[in-house]
Design an enzyme around this catalytic site. Sequence first.
Site, PDB file in Angstrom:
ATOM      1  N   PRO A 118      -0.600   4.962   1.467  1.00  0.00           N
ATOM      2  CA  PRO A 118       0.047   4.557   2.715  1.00  0.00           C
ATOM      3  C   PRO A 118       1.307   5.354   3.016  1.00  0.00           C
ATOM      4  O   PRO A 118       2.260   5.336   2.250  1.00  0.00           O
ATOM      5  CB  PRO A 118       0.381   3.078   2.483  1.00  0.00           C
ATOM      6  CG  PRO A 118      -0.455   2.660   1.326  1.00  0.00           C
ATOM      7  CD  PRO A 118      -0.641   3.889   0.494  1.00  0.00           C
ATOM      8  N   GLU A 119       1.270   6.075   4.110  1.00  0.00           N
ATOM      9  CA  GLU A 119       2.452   6.758   4.632  1.00  0.00           C
ATOM     10  C   GLU A 119       2.758   6.096   5.977  1.00  0.00           C
ATOM     11  O   GLU A 119       2.193   5.055   6.285  1.00  0.00           O
ATOM     12  CB  GLU A 119       2.179   8.262   4.771  1.00  0.00           C
ATOM     13  CG  GLU A 119       1.735   8.886   3.449  1.00  0.00           C
ATOM     14  CD  GLU A 119       1.412  10.370   3.541  1.00  0.00           C
ATOM     15  OE1 GLU A 119       1.905  11.033   4.473  1.00  0.00           O
ATOM     16  OE2 GLU A 119       0.666  10.866   2.694  1.00  0.00           O
TER      17      GLU A 119
ATOM     18  N   ARG B  82      -2.596  -0.318  -8.595  1.00  0.00           N
ATOM     19  CA  ARG B  82      -1.784   0.361  -9.602  1.00  0.00           C
ATOM     20  C   ARG B  82      -0.423  -0.265  -9.857  1.00  0.00           C
ATOM     21  O   ARG B  82       0.368   0.269 -10.623  1.00  0.00           O
ATOM     22  CB  ARG B  82      -1.603   1.825  -9.205  1.00  0.00           C
ATOM     23  CG  ARG B  82      -2.906   2.575  -9.292  1.00  0.00           C
ATOM     24  CD  ARG B  82      -2.732   4.053  -9.047  1.00  0.00           C
ATOM     25  NE  ARG B  82      -3.988   4.621  -8.602  1.00  0.00           N
ATOM     26  CZ  ARG B  82      -4.121   5.842  -8.111  1.00  0.00           C
ATOM     27  NH1 ARG B  82      -3.076   6.615  -7.999  1.00  0.00           N
ATOM     28  NH2 ARG B  82      -5.295   6.280  -7.725  1.00  0.00           N
TER      29      ARG B  82
END
Length: 281
Positions: A2-3, A112
């Site tokens: 996600p940017e 993660r």
Amino acid sequence: MPELPEVETVRRGLQRELPGREIRGAEVLWPGSVAAPDADQFRGRLAGQRILGVARRGKYLAIRLEDGEWLLAHLRMTGNLGVREAGQPTDKFLRVRMALDDGRELRFTDVRKFGRMWLVEGEELDDLAPLADLGPEPLDEAFTPARLHATLSARDRAIKPLLLDQAFLAGLGNIYADEALYRARLHPLQPASSLSRAEAGRLHEAIVAVLLQAIDNCGSSLENFRDAFGNEGKAHLHLQAYQRTGEPCTRCGRPIRRLVVAQRSTHYCGFCQRLKRRVGA
DNA sequence: ATGACGTCCTGCCTGC
DNA sequence: TGCAGGCAGGACGTCA
């Protein structure tokens, strides 16, 4: 990962669903996902709060709560914030869940465990500690070609790591930094201070265009990105450099190359993005 | 100021 | 088939 475009996609989804809803309670399944305060306080302070709206600053989501607090979330690599029916099955990556007053849940999942949430007080977004050092918003009017050129000129650093530096510009990550440099035809190792006014102008145009196009396509679902409702984006179908190593450049047909810059995979066209000799001051 | 590197994490891919 | 090992990467801390 996600940017800015992915976070904006999530924001738009949440903004449709959350304003007016009350958080009945929160459950922290992985304490590491809550950066501050501690999990007990996090639960206690969230319970009973009504949601006013959902904002974004850089890659941070900022949920405005009624009593003057903000619920911040950074998705990092694999984080996801979404709304689900409370009865919908959860996956093993669920880290934080918040019960809403309409029978649904706001769920933070994160494979993660790099993502983080904060509960902080403050009036304005820029007052909030985790956001204090962020650079300008690339889609803000204050981010202009002239300002970009001025800030580039002051930096003795390769352009690619600078674009990834959130204190320089907020919201770009590895995907869209590569895409912007590709569009602007600039080599990732080009020293920032060597960019001419025209090159800085091209870079400005490229950053804005690349981000807007990705938002239009609801973000890139390369890793496991999903919007607030679990849907994939389509922006990855339009990428021209990122993870296209060996595939033909869409401009000249030569293969896209891969280079490691600042410990990051970097994709570029060796012909269209040639390293230029520093132009005299 | 800048860069290099370790840390946090785990799914996935490669090679044997 | 199964396992070991490497890789990916955003932000941050440490060190040079």
